[in-house]
Design a protein around this motif. Sequence first.
Motif, mmCIF file in Angstrom:
data_model
loop_
_atom_site.group_PDB
_atom_site.id
_atom_site.type_symbol
_atom_site.label_atom_id
_atom_site.label_comp_id
_atom_site.label_asym_id
_atom_site.label_seq_id
_atom_site.Cartn_x
_atom_site.Cartn_y
_atom_site.Cartn_z
ATOM 1 N N TYR A 145 1.003 -1.730 0.003
ATOM 2 C CA TYR A 145 0.195 0.357 -0.057
ATOM 3 C C TYR A 145 0.874 1.165 0.480
ATOM 4 O O TYR A 145 1.399 1.685 0.974
ATOM 5 N N GLU A 146 0.574 2.240 -1.237
ATOM 6 C CA GLU A 146 1.220 3.300 -0.990
ATOM 7 C C GLU A 146 1.034 4.724 -0.254
ATOM 8 O O GLU A 146 1.728 5.285 -0.957
ATOM 9 N N GLY A 173 -8.309 1.576 -6.667
ATOM 10 C CA GLY A 173 -6.646 0.888 -6.372
ATOM 11 C C GLY A 173 -7.304 -0.624 -7.024
ATOM 12 O O GLY A 173 -6.164 -1.374 -6.554
ATOM 13 N N HIS A 195 -5.146 -2.160 -8.975
ATOM 14 C CA HIS A 195 -3.374 -2.195 -8.495
ATOM 15 C C HIS A 195 -2.491 -3.737 -8.663
ATOM 16 O O HIS A 195 -3.026 -4.298 -7.461
ATOM 17 N N TYR A 238 -4.543 7.422 2.327
ATOM 18 C CA TYR A 238 -4.895 8.114 1.237
ATOM 19 C C TYR A 238 -5.478 8.737 1.087
ATOM 20 O O TYR A 238 -5.440 10.383 0.564
ATOM 21 N N ASP A 276 -2.085 6.796 -2.972
ATOM 22 C CA ASP A 276 -2.718 5.230 -3.143
ATOM 23 C C ASP A 276 -3.938 4.743 -2.997
ATOM 24 O O ASP A 276 -4.341 5.014 -2.010
ATOM 25 N N PRO A 277 -5.010 4.797 -4.240
ATOM 26 C CA PRO A 277 -6.699 5.234 -3.048
ATOM 27 C C PRO A 277 -6.969 3.796 -2.742
ATOM 28 O O PRO A 277 -7.985 4.527 -1.598
ATOM 29 N N GLY A 278 -6.137 2.884 -2.777
ATOM 30 C CA GLY A 278 -6.506 1.669 -1.559
ATOM 31 C C GLY A 278 -6.187 1.708 -0.214
ATOM 32 O O GLY A 278 -6.635 0.370 0.381
ATOM 33 N N SER A 279 -5.172 2.519 -0.018
ATOM 34 C CA SER A 279 -4.618 2.682 1.582
ATOM 35 C C SER A 279 -5.332 3.449 1.873
ATOM 36 O O SER A 279 -6.241 4.662 1.777
ATOM 37 N N TYR A 294 -0.824 -4.797 -6.746
ATOM 38 C CA TYR A 294 0.416 -5.052 -5.565
ATOM 39 C C TYR A 294 -0.134 -5.730 -4.362
ATOM 40 O O TYR A 294 1.150 -6.072 -3.709
#
Length: 213
Positions: free
Chosen positions: A50-51, A185, A188, A61, A55-58, A190
Amino acid sequence: MSARPDRTPLPRSFFDRPVLTVAPDLLGRTLVRRTSDGPMELRITEVEAYEGEADPGSHAYRGRTARNASMFGPPGHAYVYFIYGMWFSLNLVCGPPGHASGVLLRAGEITVGAELARKRRVSARNDRELAKGPARLATALAVDRSLDGTDLCSGTDSPLSLLAGAPVPPDLRSHGPRTGVGGAGAAHPYRYWITHDSTVSPYRAHAPRRRST
């Protein structure tokens, strides 16, 4: 015959790298959990990166909160969060301080202390299921919010640390979309796992919750 896992503790510099570099490099490493009941060890077989703010999934964010503050801290610390009002998940913080990125530990093989994990995971049908999924992993290793912010690089007195283990070469790794992540996200790639490992959790796409009328 495979080489014996390396017992060398990993330094903070291991975590102080881009999260998409750290995440696949965690596969095959050894997570040590020290409890009052005895030590436990986990061979990491599945992770998700998770960036942070990019990152919209983090969780990070939309910026820093009391819940995700550990993600913004120094690398090599734990970020533990409570989800769905029932479960905990364990993440390892990466990158420089102030840049909120981390790796979710999704699954692994309990190699030391399986008898302790079985007491906490009584519904597991076999040892392959003890830490097969992030909530199961946290339950098996007795991880809760009291470990949020734990320094994995502080030595043998720490309740959590990471050993070099037996890193997995790129040709034995797989990657794809993260489990249960929706929105921008969702695509991604990841999520990383050891190909064909029996402890890896099944992939599930995001399923939007239906609102009652």
